[in-house]
Enzyme design. Structure first.
Site, PDB file in Angstrom:
ATOM      1  N   HIS A 153       0.837  -1.221   0.000  1.00  0.00           N
ATOM      2  CA  HIS A 153       0.000   0.000   0.000  1.00  0.00           C
ATOM      3  C   HIS A 153       0.866   1.263   0.000  1.00  0.00           C
ATOM      4  O   HIS A 153       0.420   2.313   0.448  1.00  0.00           O
ATOM      5  CB  HIS A 153      -0.949   0.030   1.200  1.00  0.00           C
ATOM      6  CG  HIS A 153      -1.682  -1.257   1.439  1.00  0.00           C
ATOM      7  ND1 HIS A 153      -2.934  -1.517   0.919  1.00  0.00           N
ATOM      8  CD2 HIS A 153      -1.312  -2.385   2.110  1.00  0.00           C
ATOM      9  CE1 HIS A 153      -3.318  -2.736   1.283  1.00  0.00           C
ATOM     10  NE2 HIS A 153      -2.347  -3.291   2.002  1.00  0.00           N
ATOM     11  N   SER A 274      15.072  22.102 -15.545  1.00  0.00           N
ATOM     12  CA  SER A 274      13.873  22.905 -15.779  1.00  0.00           C
ATOM     13  C   SER A 274      14.304  24.241 -16.372  1.00  0.00           C
ATOM     14  O   SER A 274      15.370  24.762 -16.041  1.00  0.00           O
ATOM     15  CB  SER A 274      13.145  23.128 -14.456  1.00  0.00           C
ATOM     16  OG  SER A 274      12.352  24.304 -14.527  1.00  0.00           O
ATOM     17  N   LYS A 280      16.277  22.168 -10.389  1.00  0.00           N
ATOM     18  CA  LYS A 280      15.594  20.905 -10.686  1.00  0.00           C
ATOM     19  C   LYS A 280      16.476  19.886 -11.398  1.00  0.00           C
ATOM     20  O   LYS A 280      17.323  20.215 -12.210  1.00  0.00           O
ATOM     21  CB  LYS A 280      14.353  21.166 -11.578  1.00  0.00           C
ATOM     22  CG  LYS A 280      13.181  21.802 -10.867  1.00  0.00           C
ATOM     23  CD  LYS A 280      12.603  20.988  -9.735  1.00  0.00           C
ATOM     24  CE  LYS A 280      11.806  19.790 -10.184  1.00  0.00           C
ATOM     25  NZ  LYS A 280      10.475  20.091 -10.663  1.00  0.00           N
ATOM     26  N   GLU A 287       9.887   8.842 -16.616  1.00  0.00           N
ATOM     27  CA  GLU A 287       8.493   9.236 -16.860  1.00  0.00           C
ATOM     28  C   GLU A 287       8.055   8.852 -18.273  1.00  0.00           C
ATOM     29  O   GLU A 287       6.909   8.450 -18.505  1.00  0.00           O
ATOM     30  CB  GLU A 287       8.325  10.743 -16.650  1.00  0.00           C
ATOM     31  CG  GLU A 287       8.525  11.160 -15.199  1.00  0.00           C
ATOM     32  CD  GLU A 287       8.691  12.668 -15.085  1.00  0.00           C
ATOM     33  OE1 GLU A 287       7.685  13.377 -15.197  1.00  0.00           O
ATOM     34  OE2 GLU A 287       9.832  13.134 -14.894  1.00  0.00           O
TER      35      GLU A 287
END
Ligand code: ARG
Length: 391
Positions: A153, A274, A280, A287
């Site tokens: 979970h 970024s 970043k 992704e």
């Protein structure tokens, strides 16, 4: 190639919707190989004069050399790779080129070419999967004793090791390899000789063409052989399952690379920045592997739905079988290469993993087990007592 029955040429849009050359040009190597095997068989069986068969073979080699050197043009008027190759062969050797299509249809030709292409694609994927497994194994070995929290979970559950966790993916990839191997074994039958749908009256030698192309045997039923695309669906099914496995690992890398987890630092080579936030470091490749799994699943669904209502035998809908297979294959190959690179170059953070494993009472189960062993209380009672201690 089929103009005898027609007085007028096709409308421009007809030509455009009909043409598959812009994508089926990817079959050119398989198309040449299939045609050379067919021509050799026609010559050996005496269906075409052996001299003419030899000229056809030399001409096909010349056409192939031209494709290799200059690429394959988008000649829409010629519809597809099969017609373009025959037109090029005619340019090369003259009227003998017209004998090549004896005892053959584009229907068994394309079914053969596409099986050969998918077989090559499976061999490529199998090599990439083996390399990915090697990478997982070596990182797992390095981190065989690195303690990390195991989750259920997404809550800290029990301590495991990073080696144990990475080897879970090694198992998934082993099953993927076996799914691709199954698909390969099942597709390896040769449709040549099925012709349009009904076979042919010429005394062809199907065993010879099957053997020349590395197939295990000829297909048994001509209607099936020209109209089944389940070999492509098997490939897409295996590719989709594999992409889902890669996507789950990619998702874990995204989570682990985030500041609250901090379990892994992706190398500069596998991170992006970024344009506004100078600090970043984003896990874009992970992704995109996760995203590509969606597109690969879409390719499977596209071909499933294309095939769903088609009566036997060939229908032109089936020309749409190729783009989703090509797209899925390209995306899978890229995803596999990216995950292999990310796993190899990632810096894992044993300190962060150990700290996370120590939070959240992850050894509570061990305490309950200890009470059972040392104090001889029933497990349910040990569970309750431990729960009270945690509270
Ligand atoms: N380009 C076609 C395909 O990929 C080849 C088969 C055409 N056959 C036909 N009967 N029109 O499906």
């Amino acid at each position: 190639m089929w103009g005898g029955r027609f007085a007028e040429g096709p409308a421009a849009v007809m030509r455009e919707i009909n043409a598959s050359l812009p994508f089926d040009k990817r079959l050119w190597r398989q198309d040449i190989a299939g045609s050379r095997a067919h021509a050799a068989m026609l010559g050996a069986a005496g269906i075409v004069e052996p001299d003419a068969a030899a000229r056809i073979d030399a001409g096909l080699a010349q056409v192939a050399a031209g494709y290799e050197a200059d690429g394959v043009p988008d000649a829409l008027a010629l519809e597809d790779i099969h017609m373009l190759t025959e037109a090029r062969l005619t340019d090369a050797i003259g009227p003998d080129a017209g004998r090549l299509h004896t005892a053959r249809s584009r229907n068994d030709q394309v079914a053969t070419d596409f099986r050969l292409w998918v077989r090559d694609a499976i061999d490529d994927v199998a090599r990439a999967l083996a390399a990915f497994q090697d990478g997982l194994l070596s990182r797992a070995d390095e981190h065989a004793a690195t303690v990390m929290p195991g989750f259920t979970h997404l809550q800290v559950a029990q301590p495991v090791t990073l080696g144990h966790h990475l080897m879970a993916y090694h198992e998934m990839i082993a099953r993927d390899r076996s799914r691709f191997a199954d698909a390969r074994a099942r597709l390896n039958e040769c449709p040549l000789g099925s012709a349009a749908l009904a076979g042919t009256g010429f005394p062809i030698d199907r065993a010879a063409t099957a053997a020349a192309l590395g197939f295990d045997r000829p297909t048994r039923n001509s209607l099936d052989a020209v109209s089944d695309r389940d070999f492509a669906l098997d490939y897409l099914g295996a590719a989709t399952q594999c992409a889902l496995h890669l996507s789950r690992l990619a998702e874990e890398f995204v989570l682990w690379a985030s500041q609250p987890f901090g379990f892994v630092a992706l190398s500069d080579q596998w991170s992006t920045g970024s344009s506004i936030m100078p600090q970043k470091r984003n896990p874009d490749a992970a992704e995109l592997v996760r995203g590509h799994a969606g597109r690969i699943t879409g390719c499977l669904v596209a071909l499933l739905v294309t095939m769903k209502g088609l009566p036997l035998a060939y229908s032109k809908d089936m020309q749409d079988d190729k783009p989703p297979v090509f797209e899925a294959h390209d995306l899978l190959a890229l995803s596999l290469a990216a995950m292999t690179g990310m796993v190899a170059s990632a810096t894992f953070r044993p300190d962060r993993m150990r700290a996370a494993a120590q939070a959240g009472f992850s050894t509570a189960t061990d305490l309950a087990d200890w009470l059972v062993r040392e104090v001889d209380v029933p497990f349910r009672e040990a569970h309750h007592v431990t729960g009270r201690a945690v509270a």
